[in-house]
Scaffold this motif. Sequence first.
Motif, PDB file in Angstrom:
ATOM      1  N   GLY A 145       0.802  -1.482  -0.222  1.00  0.00           N
ATOM      2  CA  GLY A 145       0.224  -0.173  -0.131  1.00  0.00           C
ATOM      3  C   GLY A 145       0.764   1.320  -0.796  1.00  0.00           C
ATOM      4  O   GLY A 145       2.062   1.225   0.331  1.00  0.00           O
ATOM      5  N   ALA A 146      -0.320   2.499  -0.598  1.00  0.00           N
ATOM      6  CA  ALA A 146       0.930   4.500  -0.028  1.00  0.00           C
ATOM      7  C   ALA A 146       1.463   4.691   0.998  1.00  0.00           C
ATOM      8  O   ALA A 146       2.455   5.030   1.700  1.00  0.00           O
ATOM      9  CB  ALA A 146       0.176   4.503  -1.176  1.00  0.00           C
ATOM     10  N   THR A 147       0.776   4.158   2.347  1.00  0.00           N
ATOM     11  CA  THR A 147       1.436   4.664   3.348  1.00  0.00           C
ATOM     12  C   THR A 147       0.531   3.217   4.334  1.00  0.00           C
ATOM     13  O   THR A 147       0.136   2.191   4.403  1.00  0.00           O
ATOM     14  CB  THR A 147      -0.075   5.355   3.594  1.00  0.00           C
ATOM     15  OG1 THR A 147      -1.710   4.928   3.463  1.00  0.00           O
ATOM     16  CG2 THR A 147       0.204   6.607   2.615  1.00  0.00           C
ATOM     17  N   ARG A 148       1.780   3.275   5.468  1.00  0.00           N
ATOM     18  CA  ARG A 148       1.303   3.003   6.630  1.00  0.00           C
ATOM     19  C   ARG A 148      -0.239   2.407   6.905  1.00  0.00           C
ATOM     20  O   ARG A 148      -0.653   3.151   7.221  1.00  0.00           O
ATOM     21  CB  ARG A 148       2.738   3.693   7.294  1.00  0.00           C
ATOM     22  CG  ARG A 148       4.232   3.240   7.633  1.00  0.00           C
ATOM     23  CD  ARG A 148       4.709   3.789   8.559  1.00  0.00           C
ATOM     24  NE  ARG A 148       5.492   3.609   8.295  1.00  0.00           N
ATOM     25  CZ  ARG A 148       7.005   3.517   9.169  1.00  0.00           C
ATOM     26  NH1 ARG A 148       6.937   3.234  10.278  1.00  0.00           N
ATOM     27  NH2 ARG A 148       8.217   3.453   9.155  1.00  0.00           N
ATOM     28  N   GLU A 149       0.327   0.987   7.839  1.00  0.00           N
ATOM     29  CA  GLU A 149      -1.233   1.325   8.061  1.00  0.00           C
ATOM     30  C   GLU A 149      -1.721   1.941   9.588  1.00  0.00           C
ATOM     31  O   GLU A 149      -0.515   2.032  10.434  1.00  0.00           O
ATOM     32  CB  GLU A 149      -1.603  -0.388   8.613  1.00  0.00           C
ATOM     33  CG  GLU A 149      -1.619  -1.065   7.206  1.00  0.00           C
ATOM     34  CD  GLU A 149      -2.514  -0.828   6.231  1.00  0.00           C
ATOM     35  OE1 GLU A 149      -4.563  -0.023   7.184  1.00  0.00           O
ATOM     36  OE2 GLU A 149      -2.921   0.274   4.947  1.00  0.00           O
ATOM     37  N   PRO A 150      -3.230   2.217   9.815  1.00  0.00           N
ATOM     38  CA  PRO A 150      -2.926   3.322  11.201  1.00  0.00           C
ATOM     39  C   PRO A 150      -3.219   1.593  12.570  1.00  0.00           C
ATOM     40  O   PRO A 150      -2.760   2.487  13.498  1.00  0.00           O
ATOM     41  CB  PRO A 150      -4.585   3.375  11.209  1.00  0.00           C
ATOM     42  CG  PRO A 150      -5.036   3.261   9.692  1.00  0.00           C
ATOM     43  CD  PRO A 150      -3.965   2.666   8.649  1.00  0.00           C
ATOM     44  N   GLU A 151      -3.485   0.420  12.071  1.00  0.00           N
ATOM     45  CA  GLU A 151      -2.970   0.146  13.177  1.00  0.00           C
ATOM     46  C   GLU A 151      -1.322  -1.090  13.195  1.00  0.00           C
ATOM     47  O   GLU A 151      -1.745  -1.785  14.274  1.00  0.00           O
ATOM     48  CB  GLU A 151      -3.833  -1.558  12.731  1.00  0.00           C
ATOM     49  CG  GLU A 151      -5.651  -1.382  13.193  1.00  0.00           C
ATOM     50  CD  GLU A 151      -6.662  -1.032  13.959  1.00  0.00           C
ATOM     51  OE1 GLU A 151      -5.527  -1.634  15.297  1.00  0.00           O
ATOM     52  OE2 GLU A 151      -7.285  -0.210  14.245  1.00  0.00           O
TER      53      GLU A 151
END
Length: 231
Positions: free
Chosen positions: A133-139
């Motif tokens: 994915g393009a960004t880190r995951e909030p979790e």
Amino acid sequence: GNTGSNAINYTAYQKLPYKAEDFVALTDMISFANVLVVPVKSPIKSLKELVATAKREPGKLAFSSAGVGQTTHLMGELLRQSAGVDVVHVPYKGSAPATMAIVAGETQFMFDNLTGSLGHVKDGKLRALAVTGATREPELPDVPTMTELGMKDFDKVGWMGFFVPAKTPPAVVKKLTDNLIAVLQDPAVVQRYRELGGRPGGMPPEQFSQMVERDRQEWGALIRSQKLQLD
């Protein structure tokens, strides 16, 4: 409803009873990153170490997937191509057995759907090395993206979305799309999807169509280059 595998199938299968033009894309329902995981007992602590181990021991590292042609499989093939490593694909019949295989240490790594591995990562059964994915995951805010780690073409995510037959009247298409987007923006739905490790959908139809087409083109190129025919 439909899934990201549909964008894959157009290339992976020689014969399909449908084609892309048969459908109109409405909006995405949910998207979810794949997370690169290893068993918690694995000596591998990073993507760099994984690639180095695979190069040092060609043909020794195996990765599990939810089945041939699933994104969990193709992410592994993408790593094989991008990093130039010789790794073995072990397909399972579905996400749950594939995830349990990596938890049990039957395989050495996996690009699992975040929804399948998140609980095991938090429980300390799996070690997360990176996310797609393009960004880190909030979790998993401390887990870097594959892109951050210098790997190209890993800004892809899995998704589920809504489509209707191409012959559906435009007024019906618009009403369905508006209603679906409204539901997907409901705070309770948003919260539940995030708890599952997913990101709630609700893209405008044009944006969703572009994402589907991009997946179709990019996965198609990988499937052709790796000669991955499923039938």
